[in-house]
Design a protein around this motif. Structure first.
Motif, short mmCIF file in Angstrom:
data_model
loop_
_atom_site.label_atom_id
_atom_site.label_comp_id
_atom_site.label_asym_id
_atom_site.label_seq_id
_atom_site.Cartn_x
_atom_site.Cartn_y
_atom_site.Cartn_z
N ASN A 190 0.83 -1.21 0.00
CA ASN A 190 0.00 0.00 0.00
C ASN A 190 0.87 1.26 0.00
O ASN A 190 0.64 2.19 -0.76
CB ASN A 190 -0.91 -0.02 1.22
N PHE A 191 1.89 1.26 0.85
CA PHE A 191 2.73 2.45 0.98
C PHE A 191 3.54 2.70 -0.29
O PHE A 191 3.63 3.84 -0.77
CB PHE A 191 3.66 2.29 2.18
N VAL A 192 4.12 1.64 -0.85
CA VAL A 192 4.96 1.80 -2.04
C VAL A 192 4.11 2.24 -3.23
O VAL A 192 4.49 3.13 -4.00
CB VAL A 192 5.71 0.48 -2.35
N PHE A 193 2.94 1.64 -3.38
CA PHE A 193 2.11 1.92 -4.56
C PHE A 193 1.56 3.34 -4.56
O PHE A 193 1.46 3.99 -5.60
CB PHE A 193 0.95 0.91 -4.62
N PHE A 194 1.19 3.85 -3.36
CA PHE A 194 0.58 5.18 -3.28
C PHE A 194 1.56 6.24 -2.75
O PHE A 194 1.14 7.33 -2.37
CB PHE A 194 -0.65 5.13 -2.38
N ARG A 195 2.83 5.93 -2.76
CA ARG A 195 3.81 6.82 -2.17
C ARG A 195 3.86 8.18 -2.86
O ARG A 195 4.28 9.18 -2.26
CB ARG A 195 5.18 6.14 -2.22
N HIS A 196 3.43 8.23 -4.13
CA HIS A 196 3.48 9.50 -4.85
C HIS A 196 2.63 10.58 -4.18
O HIS A 196 2.86 11.77 -4.37
CB HIS A 196 3.00 9.29 -6.30
N LEU A 197 1.62 10.15 -3.39
CA LEU A 197 0.78 11.13 -2.70
C LEU A 197 1.56 11.90 -1.63
O LEU A 197 1.15 12.97 -1.21
CB LEU A 197 -0.42 10.45 -2.06
N LEU A 198 2.68 11.31 -1.19
CA LEU A 198 3.49 11.92 -0.14
C LEU A 198 4.73 12.61 -0.69
O LEU A 198 5.68 12.87 0.05
CB LEU A 198 3.91 10.85 0.88
N LYS A 199 4.72 12.92 -1.98
CA LYS A 199 5.88 13.58 -2.57
C LYS A 199 6.15 14.91 -1.87
O LYS A 199 5.26 15.75 -1.71
CB LYS A 199 5.64 13.82 -4.05
N GLY A 200 7.37 15.06 -1.39
CA GLY A 200 7.76 16.28 -0.71
C GLY A 200 7.44 16.29 0.77
O GLY A 200 7.78 17.25 1.47
N VAL A 201 6.79 15.23 1.27
CA VAL A 201 6.47 15.15 2.70
C VAL A 201 7.46 14.20 3.35
O VAL A 201 7.36 12.98 3.21
CB VAL A 201 5.03 14.65 2.92
#
Length: 500
Positions: A190-201
């Motif tokens: 889950n974290f790896v697949f949606f990690r783009h949502l946390l770009k810059g965080v």
């Protein structure tokens, strides 16, 4: 860096909140699935007496949360928050796989638990640290966000505490532990697949390219820490002394920062330390969910509920996350509603109210055991339902807001480290909670519910009385702590009056 988004997201939170929400669901599925059966596993599979199982369980819990400060430091200063999340989850997954393979081999069990403790220590502070970077410290959504975050924790724990005991009882606990491992596989995916949502965080070091030399040092340190932790589970006195040294060291660093700080920053940091001390009392009580309350449900509560025969009474523990799930949205709404109007309760008042609910929970359970047991020494499951409801409300008001408290009161430069220090309160409570639970342990060989009932009723009454006294003291200091939090407003008003 804060994440700004016009999307309504999950419950009107930033879109990036969703990745943390689902990450916590699956990670907590694994951890609480293990916790729900661990003390019973010690007794049934390793042959430990009840009292010893409580103490070892407490030692394991103290290690889990004792290592969180290390995880916060690695996330803040060494690898970066996001990388540390993945490494911690992978380490836990290995631990659950080893538990599935261990059988009755105590050495393998302790090694597996060391993997889980170290992995959880790496992981635990960092999702909350990521969340803190999504909001400004005065964002009125913050309490609601952390309450929903805590709701995610309890979605995972509810289903795992329900299914792992049932599956483990029917097919063997090794299958139950394998389910815990699957939860971590899903958490990582889950974290790896949606990690783009946390770009810059991330922490500043996490925004830089990976330093492979530092990464190698971290891996080598993990191997050493796992080996030491395995040994400590067989040498609990040493483990307790090490925990003591870690606690003194971590809080000495915080006190040093308090001395260096000035004005509103210092005032808020002092309040945070006081509330962390109050949290130790709560976590000692919450530790009973997996130990004394679990065994009370097994030994002295009827195993028929709503017409359904309960073959695995360990599932009564799932009442705790069930009530958290039921109450979380209500509290989140109230926090946002009154927060937007400037009428929300202060953090110290919420902590004191939470402790009052915890005290009521144990007094209710004591009353049920003392006056409403049947001739066989068994009480209705509805007493557990009521007790878990009360302690779950207390949990939401204290544990559910503890991380929000750190985000609001501590300076941004210390958020990750102090969140780790906050989890040390749970580590301390692992030891104290195991000791308190051991007071309910019946003498070796005593299984008659009529004999164990009086033990539980007496100890629960003592716990409830001491918790009520703690709540009273906490209410007494609400006013002074609230004024310290509002130090900046008072200073501003004083300057304005002087200028006028």
């Amino acid at each position: 860096m804060s994440v700004e988004s016009k999307s309504s997201g999950l419950f009107s939170q930033p879109r990036a909140f969703s990745i943390i929400f689902f990450l916590e669901i699956w990670e907590r599925w694994g951890y609480y699935g293990l916790q729900s059966v661990l003390a019973v596993f010690f007794v049934k599979s390793l042959g430990m007496p009840d009292a010893e199982s409580f103490v070892v369980f407490g030692a394991f819990s103290s290690m889990v949360y004792g290592f969180v400060a290390i995880g916060g430091y690695v996330g803040d200063k060494v690898l970066g928050t996001q990388r540390t999340v993945i490494l911690g989850a992978f380490t836990m997954m290995i631990g659950y796989i080893l538990m599935a393979l261990a059988g009755a081999n105590k050495q393998i069990v302790f090694t597996a638990l060391a993997f889980v403790a170290v992995g959880c220590g790496l992981f635990k502070a960092n999702p909350a640290s990521l969340m803190s970077k999504m909001y400004a410290q005065d964002d009125p959504r913050l309490d609601g966000a952390f309450t929903l975050y805590y709701m995610a924790v309890n979605i995972g724990s509810f289903f795992s505490m329900l299914f792992v005991p049932i599956v483990g009882g029917k097919y063997g606990l090794h299958i139950g532990f394998a389910l815990c491992a699957i939860g971590l596989v899903l958490a990582i995916a889950n974290f790896v697949f949606f990690r783009h949502l946390l770009k810059g965080v991330d922490s500043p070091v996490g925004l830089e390219p990976l330093n492979y030399k530092k990464f190698a040092v971290v891996i080598a340190s993990l191997v050493i820490l796992i080996a030491v932790s395995t040994w400590m589970l067989s040498n609990l006195t040493v483990a307790h002394w090490i925990l003591f040294i870690v606690v003194v060291t971590v809080f000495s660093i915080i006190f040093k920062e308090i001395v260096k700080s000035r004005g509103i920053e210092r005032s808020k940091m002092i309040v945070a330390v006081v509330l962390m001390a109050e949290a130790v009392v709560f976590f000692t009580l919450f530790q009973q969910v997996f130990t004394s309350l679990n065994f009370f449900g097994i030994k002295n509560v009827e195993h028929v509920f709503l017409g359904i025969t309960i073959d695995n009474p360990e599932v009564y523990q799932s009442l705790s996350p069930f009530w958290v799930l039921a109450v979380s949205p209500v509290l989140a709404y109230l926090y946002n509603y009154y927060g937007n109007q400037g009428r929300d309760l202060s953090m110290p008042a919420k902590f004191a109210t939470g402790m009052a609910f915890c005290a009521a929970a144990f007094l209710v359970l004591s009353a049920g055991a003392s006056y409403f047991a049947n001739s066989q020494g068994l009480v209705s499951p509805w007493w557990l339902v009521a007790g878990y409801l009360l302690i779950s409300i207390g949990e939401l008001l204290i544990s559910g807001l503890g991380l929000s408290m750190i985000s609001k009161l501590m300076p941004q430069r210390m958020i990750g480290f102090t969140m780790g220090a906050y989890f040390l309160t749970t580590a301390i409570s692992g030891v104290t909670g195991g000791w308190v639970a051991s007071l309910t342990a019946a003498p070796q060989g005593v299984t008659d519910p009529l004999q164990t009932l009086s033990i539980y009723s007496h100890v629960f009454l003592q716990i409830g009385g001491m918790s009520a006294a703690a709540a009273f003291l906490m209410f007494l200091v609400v006013g002074p702590l609230r004024r310290m939090i509002n130090y900046e407003d008072r200073s501003s008003n004083a300057k304005l009056s002087k200028n006028m």
